[in-house]
Design a protein around this motif. Structure first.
Motif, PDB file in Angstrom:
ATOM      1  N   MET A  71      48.334  -4.738 -39.742  1.00 30.95           N
ATOM      2  CA  MET A  71      48.038  -5.446 -38.903  1.00 30.95           C
ATOM      3  C   MET A  71      47.168  -5.015 -37.497  1.00 30.95           C
ATOM      4  O   MET A  71      46.491  -5.778 -37.003  1.00 30.95           O
ATOM      5  N   ILE A  72      48.020  -3.901 -37.606  1.00 36.28           N
ATOM      6  CA  ILE A  72      47.349  -2.845 -36.448  1.00 36.28           C
ATOM      7  C   ILE A  72      45.000  -2.593 -37.118  1.00 36.28           C
ATOM      8  O   ILE A  72      43.690  -3.200 -35.893  1.00 36.28           O
ATOM      9  N   GLU A  73      45.605  -2.647 -37.793  1.00 31.51           N
ATOM     10  CA  GLU A  73      43.983  -2.352 -38.603  1.00 31.51           C
ATOM     11  C   GLU A  73      42.955  -3.390 -38.120  1.00 31.51           C
ATOM     12  O   GLU A  73      41.747  -3.060 -37.842  1.00 31.51           O
ATOM     13  N   GLY A  74      43.594  -4.233 -39.095  1.00 30.23           N
ATOM     14  CA  GLY A  74      42.889  -6.019 -38.296  1.00 30.23           C
ATOM     15  C   GLY A  74      42.522  -6.267 -37.524  1.00 30.23           C
ATOM     16  O   GLY A  74      41.229  -6.246 -36.915  1.00 30.23           O
ATOM     17  N   LEU A  75      43.182  -6.287 -36.234  1.00 27.08           N
ATOM     18  CA  LEU A  75      43.192  -6.297 -34.736  1.00 27.08           C
ATOM     19  C   LEU A  75      42.340  -5.400 -34.352  1.00 27.08           C
ATOM     20  O   LEU A  75      41.426  -6.135 -33.754  1.00 27.08           O
ATOM     21  N   GLU A  76      41.818  -4.360 -34.580  1.00 32.17           N
ATOM     22  CA  GLU A  76      40.910  -3.185 -34.703  1.00 32.17           C
ATOM     23  C   GLU A  76      39.589  -3.808 -34.623  1.00 32.17           C
ATOM     24  O   GLU A  76      38.758  -3.340 -34.332  1.00 32.17           O
ATOM     25  N   ASP A  82      33.820  -8.035 -32.404  1.00 33.96           N
ATOM     26  CA  ASP A  82      33.700  -8.874 -31.428  1.00 33.96           C
ATOM     27  C   ASP A  82      33.035  -8.279 -29.913  1.00 33.96           C
ATOM     28  O   ASP A  82      32.294  -9.296 -29.380  1.00 33.96           O
ATOM     29  N   VAL A  83      33.155  -7.345 -29.812  1.00 35.23           N
ATOM     30  CA  VAL A  83      32.233  -6.679 -28.967  1.00 35.23           C
ATOM     31  C   VAL A  83      30.503  -6.197 -29.098  1.00 35.23           C
ATOM     32  O   VAL A  83      29.894  -6.449 -28.863  1.00 35.23           O
TER      33      VAL A  83
END
Length: 84
Positions: A71-76, A82-83
């Motif tokens: 999950m953290i990998e996907g969010l990052e 987005d940036v």
């Protein structure tokens, strides 16, 4: 959700074949006192509805380590996209 075809509860005995024929095509609402009370559907439709993918919900601090890492990998990854 689209409107379901409706049959009155009394139609269960009076128009059984019509009711079953309609239920083969799509779920059918059975009304009582003009209010939808039940749904009749084919067994295939029922199986598709009940055997669909299952979902799990976890609090972040209770999440298994492997799922938390994914999950953290996907969010990052999403945040980085987005940036850009």
């Amino acid at each position: 959700m689209s409107q379901l075809p409706e049959f009155k509860a009394a139609d269960l005995t009076r128009h059984t074949s019509d009711l079953f024929e309609a239920a083969i095509r799509s779920p059918v609402a059975i009304t009582k006192h003009r209010k939808p009370r039940f749904v009749l559907m084919s067994m295939d439709q029922y199986r598709k509805l009940t055997q669909g993918p299952t979902q799990q919900v976890h609090m972040l601090d209770e999440m298994p380590d492997d799922l938390r890492a994914l999950m953290i990998e996907g969010l990052e990854r999403d945040t980085a996209a987005d940036v850009e």
